[in-house]
Design an enzyme around this catalytic site. Structure first.
Site, short mmCIF file in Angstrom:
data_model
loop_
_atom_site.label_atom_id
_atom_site.label_comp_id
_atom_site.label_asym_id
_atom_site.label_seq_id
_atom_site.Cartn_x
_atom_site.Cartn_y
_atom_site.Cartn_z
N GLY A 16 33.17 59.12 -18.15
CA GLY A 16 32.82 60.23 -19.01
C GLY A 16 33.63 60.34 -20.28
NE ARG A 68 13.98 50.28 -13.50
CZ ARG A 68 13.41 49.49 -14.41
NH1 ARG A 68 13.10 48.25 -14.12
NH2 ARG A 68 13.16 49.96 -15.62
NE ARG A 94 18.30 53.68 -11.15
CZ ARG A 94 18.10 53.17 -9.96
NH1 ARG A 94 19.07 52.56 -9.33
NH2 ARG A 94 16.93 53.27 -9.37
CG LEU A 96 16.63 55.33 -17.99
CD1 LEU A 96 16.85 56.08 -19.30
CD2 LEU A 96 16.71 56.28 -16.80
CG ASN A 110 22.63 54.14 -24.80
OD1 ASN A 110 23.42 54.66 -24.00
ND2 ASN A 110 22.61 52.84 -25.02
CG HIS A 112 25.15 48.78 -27.18
ND1 HIS A 112 25.11 48.46 -25.84
CD2 HIS A 112 25.40 47.63 -27.84
CE1 HIS A 112 25.31 47.15 -25.70
NE2 HIS A 112 25.50 46.63 -26.91
CB SER A 139 24.59 50.96 -32.59
OG SER A 139 25.08 49.81 -33.24
CD GLU A 146 10.65 47.41 -25.61
OE1 GLU A 146 11.11 48.27 -26.39
OE2 GLU A 146 9.49 47.43 -25.19
CG ASP A 148 21.52 47.76 -25.29
OD1 ASP A 148 21.64 48.97 -25.02
OD2 ASP A 148 22.14 46.87 -24.70
#
Length: 204
Positions: A16, A68, A94, A96, A110, A112, A139, A146, A148
């Site tokens: 975290g 999933r 995980r 998605l 997200n 990265h 980023s 897909e 990233d």
């Protein structure tokens, strides 16, 4: 100013680190989002304690032993039941389903630890050092089906010196992540991000 703030869920699987930065940013009165829920697929995730210490609701939906689609359906229902408007992935390990991503597209982001589209996937910093590149970074992007690949919102650049190690590159990149992610969430919560194909336009 809580009444006007967008309700955000932060999805985590581990310590975290970015969650802590988002919580700190959201504590400001003029920040347009509030961390309403921290959800983890692992009950032992250290980030859950960070959330509890900050008085933020937590939820564990274990992913072990679930398909999933089953996991994502359960998670989607839980997020909707709590009035979540936006999602931040912060070390959520995980993959998605396409259905979940499409349902939240444009509302889920997200971070990265590379300058996408370079160095997608895992073990990023070791690969960066081995490649001999002179710059890396982080980023923030919208999540697409897909991995990233979603439209990029913001990036921060970190130099890679000749004597760099994966550990010190990771430390330098993480420092930038803690600034960049709250900035990107602010733009999203303010409604200033417009997706145009694979590009993101930022409204004034």
């Amino acid at each position: 100013m809580t009444a006007g703030k967008r309700a955000v869920a932060v999805l985590i699987s581990g310590r975290g680190s970015n969650l802590r930065a988002l919580i700190a940013a959201a504590a400001a009165d003029d920040y347009p989002a509030r961390i309403a829920l921290v959800l983890s697929n692992k009950p032992e995730a250290e980030g859950l304690e960070i959330a509890r210490a900050a008085g933020i609701a937590t939820l564990v939906i274990e992913s072990r032993g679930k398909a999933r689609a089953e996991f994502d359906t359960e998670m989607d229902a839980a997020l909707k039941a709590r009035g979540i408007e936006l999602i931040c992935l912060a070390g959520f390990m995980r993959l998605l389903t396409t259905e979940f991503v499409q349902a939240w597209y444009g509302r889920m982001i997200n971070i990265h630890p590379s300058l996408l589209p370079a160095f997608k996937g895992t073990d990023v910093h070791a690969r960066v050092v081995a490649s001999g590149v002179r710059f890396t970074g982080c980023s923030v992007h919208f999540v697409s089906p897909e991995m990233d690949e979603g439209p990029i919102i913001a990036q921060a650049v970190v130099p890679v010196p000749p004597d760099a190690t994966a550990d010190n590159v990771a430390e330098a990149v993480l420092e930038q992540e803690h600034t960049l992610y709250p900035q990107a969430l602010r733009l999203l919560a303010e409604g200033r991000l417009v997706i145009e194909g694979q590009r993101v336009r930022i409204r004034p």
